[in-house]
Scaffold this active site. Structure first.
Site, mmCIF file in Angstrom:
data_model
loop_
_atom_site.group_PDB
_atom_site.id
_atom_site.type_symbol
_atom_site.label_atom_id
_atom_site.label_comp_id
_atom_site.label_asym_id
_atom_site.label_seq_id
_atom_site.Cartn_x
_atom_site.Cartn_y
_atom_site.Cartn_z
ATOM 1 N N LYS A 68 -9.008 3.779 14.994
ATOM 2 C CA LYS A 68 -9.960 2.834 15.602
ATOM 3 C C LYS A 68 -10.089 1.626 14.662
ATOM 4 O O LYS A 68 -10.091 0.466 15.096
ATOM 5 C CB LYS A 68 -11.330 3.498 15.795
ATOM 6 N N SER A 110 -6.733 8.415 14.039
ATOM 7 C CA SER A 110 -8.038 8.892 14.490
ATOM 8 C C SER A 110 -9.140 7.862 14.246
ATOM 9 O O SER A 110 -9.008 6.726 14.674
ATOM 10 C CB SER A 110 -8.333 10.217 13.795
ATOM 11 N N HIS A 143 -3.821 17.011 16.986
ATOM 12 C CA HIS A 143 -4.393 15.794 16.401
ATOM 13 C C HIS A 143 -3.967 15.711 14.931
ATOM 14 O O HIS A 143 -4.458 16.471 14.091
ATOM 15 C CB HIS A 143 -5.916 15.964 16.508
ATOM 16 N N TRP A 189 -8.999 15.822 23.444
ATOM 17 C CA TRP A 189 -10.268 15.194 23.041
ATOM 18 C C TRP A 189 -10.121 13.667 22.981
ATOM 19 O O TRP A 189 -11.045 12.923 23.285
ATOM 20 C CB TRP A 189 -10.650 15.761 21.677
#
Ligand code: GTR
Length: 415
Positions: free
Chosen positions: A253, A249, A391, A340
């Site tokens: 990044k 998540s 997620h 998302w």
């Protein structure tokens, strides 16, 4: 009766004013819009890149700089002194099959100090271990039921709270080492908390000290992963040619940015990194650049906010972030219920990036259909899967990462 009406209206008002993901995001593929991606293989002055030399000498540095100036930012120059102290070590971890070492890394500059606590497991009996470096969200002790793990100083969660995300047994049994640290050690995941970060060591104490292109949380967490690698590279039993940075998540990044910047990492894994991670920014699907900047203004450099209104004016897109990892292996993982993060946009991004891998004679994902759920697609040095579920990081994800690493690292040479 009147009271009921007031309560109803009040509830309706609250519901309308609380932004939820589904209310503001597009999840309709037909409304994604058309977009033109910047070409990773055309230089800023319009020349086509056709070989490795042009890529490495000209185009790669151009793209790296564009990301530094416009999205992730850079950290100011600073002479940080680093020292290591082993605070705990045991040969008896996981029933005796692993060495557990807990190391405090201290950073000093200009009278300022910050420490990170690293938890490292190394399988016994492996002379040179490939290693995963992966930051955690809630503190080292939350990653395992191992009672000897020291609680990270800023952790507020109970032990083993996120242990399901850390397949330590599988990792160790596969002959891999793993190092983790609490991301708060480096940068509190909150706005206006620069004092609770490594930044005072860089001469930055408040938002007023930030330039347009100063990196913030994502850049800082990426920096933290590199500092763990510095330490690991001092160890004799770590395989320096087989180091992997992996994150989930927002930390996915950070892992991608770290792997793009720090070429000592030999493999990079993004787990559900989504917007401003692996997913294409120009697709209007799920989280958007403007939403991420508005909700998390402390993640990216200030300049990134200037693209909120018109994402097509960004001089880069996320496939170029993945391309910066080439020719090193890169793995992008999505989850079916994590719309998302735009799973399909993550795949398209990797597919586009894989064109750069072709410069190295590696297979690309060009022409490949979007893979079915739970059916990983691996070509050359690019890996992708979309798994069932939400997620999260699951044992299935780790299983795929290890298999992919085994294939890339060892199939050619054997162990
Ligand atoms: C969400 C954010 C995502 C992702 C995620 C996470 O709120 O919108 O970009 O980073 O958090 O880190 O779990």
């Amino acid at each position: 009766m009147r009271n009921n009406l007031v309560i109803f209206l009040w509830a309706a008002f609250i519901l309308m004013s609380v932004p939820t993901h589904s209310q503001e995001a597009n999840y309709d593929e037909s409304k994604v819009g058309t977009y033109i991606l910047p070409d990773a293989l055309t230089t800023n002055d319009g020349k086509k890149v056709t070989n490795q030399q042009q890529w490495e000498k000209t185009r790669r540095p151009e793209i790296l700089k564009l990301f530094q100036d416009n999205e992730y930012g850079i950290l100011p120059e600073a002479k940080i002194q680093t020292s290591y102290r082993v605070v705990e070590e045991s040969e008896g971890a996981f029933g005796g099959k692993a060495i557990r070492r807990q190391v405090e890394i201290t950073f000093n500059n200009d009278g300022k100090t910050r420490q990170m606590l690293v938890l490292l497991y190394m399988p016994k009996g492996v002379k040179k271990c490939p290693v995963f470096v992966s930051p955690n969200f809630q503190g080292n002790a939350t990653t395992t039921t191992d009672p000897a793990v020291i609680e990270s100083p800023f952790s507020t969660h109970e032990r083993a709270h996120q242990a399901s995300r850390w397949s330590y047994n599988r990792i160790i049994d596969s002959g891999y080492a793993v190092a983790t640290f609490h991301y708060y050690d480096i940068y509190f995941d909150k706005d206006n908390m620069l004092s609770e970060t490594i930044y005072p060591l860089f001469g930055i104490n408040s938002n007023a000290d930030l330039q347009d292109n100063t990196g913030k949380a994502i850049a800082a967490w990426a920096w933290g992963c590199s500092r763990v690698l510095d330490y690991l590279l001092t160890l004799r039993n770590i395989d320096k040619q087989r180091t992997i940075v992996m994150g989930h998540s927002r930390l996915g990044k950070a892992a991608l940015w770290c792997g793009a910047m720090d070429q000592r990492f030999s493999m990079v894994i993004s787990n559900n990194s989504g917007c401003s991670g692996a997913a294409l920014s120009r697709r209007n699907y799920g989280e958007t650049v403007s939403r991420i900047n508005n909700v998390f203004p402390w993640w990216f450099c200030n300049k990134y906010q200037s693209y909120n209104r018109d994402v097509s004016s960004l001089p880069i897109d996320q496939h170029e972030l993945l391309a910066l990892i080439a020719p090193r292996p890169v793995y992008v993982a999505s989850a079916q219920e994590d719309q998302w993060a735009d799973p399909y946009g993550e795949f398209l991004s990797l597919q586009e990036a894989s064109k750069v891998y072709a410069l190295y004679g590696l297979e690309t994902l060009e022409g490949c259909a979007y893979p079915a759920v739970n059916e990983p697609l691996w070509k050359g040095n690019c890996g992708y899967h979309i798994r069932t579920g939400i997620h999260d990081v699951t044992d299935y994800d780790w299983q795929c990462y290890i298999k992919f690493a085994e294939k890339i690292f060892f199939s050619a040479y054997g162990r």
